[in-house]
Design an enzyme around this catalytic site. Structure first.
Site, PDB file in Angstrom:
ATOM      1  N   SER A 174      -4.186   1.537  -2.956  1.00  0.00           N
ATOM      2  CA  SER A 174      -4.848   0.230  -2.954  1.00  0.00           C
ATOM      3  C   SER A 174      -4.123  -0.903  -2.235  1.00  0.00           C
ATOM      4  CB  SER A 174      -5.146  -0.210  -4.381  1.00  0.00           C
ATOM      5  OG  SER A 174      -6.227   0.518  -4.880  1.00  0.00           O
ATOM      6  N   SER A 216      -8.199  -0.999  -4.132  1.00  0.00           N
ATOM      7  CA  SER A 216      -8.743  -2.010  -5.002  1.00  0.00           C
ATOM      8  C   SER A 216      -8.258  -3.421  -4.683  1.00  0.00           C
ATOM      9  CB  SER A 216      -8.367  -1.681  -6.450  1.00  0.00           C
ATOM     10  OG  SER A 216      -6.953  -1.712  -6.604  1.00  0.00           O
ATOM     11  N   LYS A 261      -2.989 -10.849  -6.684  1.00  0.00           N
ATOM     12  CA  LYS A 261      -4.079  -9.988  -7.138  1.00  0.00           C
ATOM     13  C   LYS A 261      -4.303 -10.288  -8.624  1.00  0.00           C
ATOM     14  CE  LYS A 261      -5.383  -5.061  -7.267  1.00  0.00           C
ATOM     15  NZ  LYS A 261      -4.970  -3.693  -6.878  1.00  0.00           N
TER      16      LYS A 261
HETATM   17  N1  GLN Z   1      -8.910   4.666  -4.942  1.00  0.00           N
HETATM   18  C1  GLN Z   1      -7.963   5.034  -5.936  1.00  0.00           C
HETATM   19  C2  GLN Z   1      -8.580   4.975  -7.305  1.00  0.00           C
HETATM   20  O1  GLN Z   1      -9.682   4.569  -7.392  1.00  0.00           O
HETATM   21  C3  GLN Z   1      -6.745   4.177  -5.857  1.00  0.00           C
HETATM   22  C4  GLN Z   1      -6.896   2.841  -6.495  1.00  0.00           C
HETATM   23  C5  GLN Z   1      -5.604   2.090  -6.543  1.00  0.00           C
HETATM   24  O2  GLN Z   1      -4.659   2.386  -5.806  1.00  0.00           O
HETATM   25  N2  GLN Z   1      -5.533   1.130  -7.438  1.00  0.00           N
HETATM   26  O3  GLN Z   1      -7.997   5.330  -8.274  1.00  0.00           O
END
Ligand code: GLN
Length: 483
Positions: free
Chosen positions: A175, A151, A76
Site C-alpha cells: 500500500s 490503500s 494517512k
Molecule cells: N492490497 C493489499 C490488501 O488489500 C495490501 C493492502 C495494504 O498494503 N495495506 O491487503
C-alpha cells in the site's frame, strides 16, 4: 510554490525565501480549490497547521535548522492524532478522536513538520484501489476515471496532485509502493521494525509498516529520517542505529549487483510494463550496475499465503471494534449480542467484513493447520528465497505492479482480481524486507513503477539506487495535467 520538493522547501526556508506560514497558507488554499476533484483528504487540520507553521518559523528565527522544520505534510488517516478524528477510512471510527499521537506523528511533529490533514485510504487499509473508503473513492490525478491505488491512495493522490510535497503511508501488502507506482511517486516500505507501529491502527500486525510517499528518493530519505528509529512502546520495533539517509544518496552504483527474478516476467505482466522495466535496467547498467538473472521459486504461493495471514490477523485485530469501547454503536440495541452484531454489521464495509470472515475461518479449530499454519510455512519459504537471492545480489529489481491503474469500479465485483494485482509487492511484507517503488515511464498516459528490494535495514541502499536513477531520468518530474 506547490511544485517544490521537500529538499527545495528546506533550502527555501533556510534561505528565508518564504516562511512556513506562507507556504502552508498557499497549500491549504490549493487543497480547498483542487481536492474536490480527487477526494484525497478525510480531514483538514488548518488551525493545527498554521500553529505548527508559526512555531516552525519561530524556531528557525531562533537559529534552529533541520530538513523537516516547517515542512508541510499529511498523515494517512490510520496514524492516531491526538484530539483529531482518526477514521481509518471507516464508518466504524468516524467519531473517533485519538487520545494520543502515534510515534510517527509525534516524531515528525518534533522535527517541525506541519500537518495539513489526514488522508483518505481504503477502509482499515484493506484494498489496492482506495475504493473501499467510507468517505468515497479517491481519484487518480493522472486520469480522474482511474484509481490511484491503495490503500494509501489519499496520500498518493494528494502528493501527485502537488497539494503537498510528501505524506506518511503504510504498507501491509503493497500500500505504499503500489499507489506510488500508479501516481508517479517514489514510495518506500521500510524493513519490518524500522518504523514504530505504535499508534498505527493495526490491520495485520506482522506485515504492517509505515513509510514515506514523496516525489523523489531524496524526499523519501528526508521523511524516513524523521520516522525511523527504535520505540520502546512497540514490541516489534528493532533497536538498530538509523543511518543518515540523505548522506547515503550519492554513492556510486559501480559494481552494484542487481538481481532480476525470472518469475517476474510471466504471462500476467503487461508487456508494455515489461519493456519499461527493461529500459530502467539498461539505465542502471549505464550507471555501472551488473545485472544477474535470479529465481524466487516460491513466489507463486505468496498471494494465497498472504490472503490467509493478513485476514487472520485482521480478524483478531478488528475484534476490538465491538460497539462498546471504540467508535460506532448501533441505535437501540435489543441486547448485548444485538449490540455487537449490528454495530459491526453497520460500522464495517463489505471488504472488511469479507476479510474478518475469511480470517476467522482460517483460524478456526479444524482449519487452522490446513490454512493458517500452511500459510506460515509458505511465508518462511518466501523469506528463504530472498535470503538465497541476497547471497548473490545487492538489490532485486522488477515491476511494482503487473498492470497500470485500472478504471474506477473495474474490479469491484471480483475481489480476487484485485488481490492478484499485489503479486510483486506482498512478498516483501511476508519476508519483512524493505522495498521501494519509483517512476519508470507511462502506459496510455498512466504511470508505471519499478520496484527495488534490498536486504534487511538496507533502506539506504534502495534510496541511493533510486536517487542515482532519478539524477539520470526525468519520469519523476512529470506532472499530471490540471495539477
Ligand atoms: N492490497 C493489499 C490488501 O488489500 C495490501 C493492502 C495494504 O498494503 N495495506 O491487503
Amino acid at each position: 510554490m506547490h511544485h517544490m520538493t521537500l529538499a527545495e522547501i528546506a533550502r527555501g526556508l533556510a534561505d528565508k525565501k518564504f516562511s512556513s506560514e506562507e507556504l502552508t497558507r498557499t497549500l491549504l488554499a490549493r487543497i480547498a480549490q483542487l481536492d474536490p476533484q480527487i477526494n484525497s483528504f478525510i480531514s483538514l487540520t488548518e488551525d493545527l497547521a498554521l500553529a505548527q507553521a508559526k512555531a516552525a518559523d519561530a524556531r528557525r528565527a531562533n537559529g534552529e535548522s533541520g530538513a523537516l522544520l516547517g515542512a508541510p505534510i499529511a498523515h494517512k488517516d490510520l496514524f492516531c492524532t491526538q484530539g483529531i478524528r482518526t477514521s481509518c477510512g471507516s464508518k466504524m471510527l468516524d467519531n473517533f478522536k485519538a487520545p494520543y499521537d502515534a510515534t510517527v506523528v509525534s516524531k515528525l511533529a518534533t522535527a517541525g513538520t506541519v500537518t495539513l490533514g489526514k488522508t483518505n485510504m481504503d477502509e482499515f487499509a484493506m484494498g489496492s484501489a482506495n475504493e473501499s473508503s467510507w468517505y468515497g473513492a479517491v481519484k487518480n490525478p493522472w486520469n480522474l476515471e482511474h484509481v490511484p491505488g491503495g490503500s494509501s491512495g489519499g496520500s498518493a493522490a494528494a502528493v501527485a496532485a502537488r497539494l503537498l510535497p510528501a505524506a506518511t503511508a503504510t504498507d501491509t501488502g503493497g500500500s505504499i509502493r503500489q499507489p506510488a507506482a500508479f501516481t508517479n511517486l517514489t514510495g518506500l516500505k521500510p524493513t519490518y521494525g524500522r518504523v514504530s507501529r505504535w499508534g498505527m491502527i493495526a490491520y495485520a500486525s506482522s506485515l504492517d509498516q509505515g513509510g514515506p510517499l514523496a516525489r523523489t528518493a531524496e524526499d523519501c530519505a528526508i521523511l524516513l529520517q524523521g520516522m525511523a528509529g527504535f520505540d520502546p512502546n512497540d514490541s516489534t520495533s528493532i533497536d538498530e542505529p538509523v543511518p543518515d539517509y540523505s548522506a547515503g544518496l550519492n554513492g556510486s552504483l559501480q559494481g552494484l549487483r542487481i538481481g532480476v527474478p525470472k518469475e517476474y516476467f510471466s504471462a500476467g505482466l503487461d508487456p508494455r510494463i515489461a519493456d519499461l522495466i527493461h529500459a530502467s535496467i539498461k539505465e542502471l547498467e549505464k550507471l555501472g550496475a551488473v545485472i544477474k538473472e535470479i529465481s524466487l521459486p516460491n513466489m507463486q504461493h505468496a498471494i494465497p499465503a498472504y490472503y490467509v495471514i493478513a485476514p487472520a490477523e485482521a480478524s483478531s485485530n478488528l475484534s476490538r471494534f465491538d460497539g462498546v469501547r471504540f467508535g460506532y454503536r448501533c441505535e437501540n440495541p435489543k441486547d448485548l449480542e444485538d449490540l455487537y452484531t449490528r454495530s459491526r454489521g453497520e460500522g464495517f464495509g463489505s471488504e472488511v467484513q469479507r476479510r474478518i470472515m475469511v480470517g476467522a475461518y482460517a483460524l478456526s479449530a479444524g482449519y487452522y493447520d490446513a490454512y493458517y499454519l500452511k500459510a506460515q510455512k509458505i511465508r518462511r519459504l518466501v523469506k528463504n528465497d530472498f535470503m538465497n537471492a541476497f547471497n548473490e545480489v545487492d538489490v532485486i529489481l522488477g515491476p511494482t505492479t503487473p498492470n497500470p491503474a485500472w478504471k474506477l469500479g473495474a474490479k469491484n465485483s471480483d475481489p480476487v482480481a484485485a488481490y492478484l494485482e499485489d503479486v510483486y509487492t506482498i512478498t516483501a511484507n511476508l519476508a519483512g524486507l524493505p522495498g521501494l517503488s519509483m517512476p519508470a515511464g507511462f502506459v496510455d498516459g498512466l504511470p508505471v513503477g519499478v520496484q527495488l528490494l534490498a536486504p534487511y535495514f538496507q533502506e539506504g541502499r534502495l534510496l541511493n539506487v533510486a536517487h542515482q536513477y532519478q539524477l539520470n531520468t526525468d519520469w519523476h518530474t512529470r506532472t499530471p495535467t490540471g495539477f
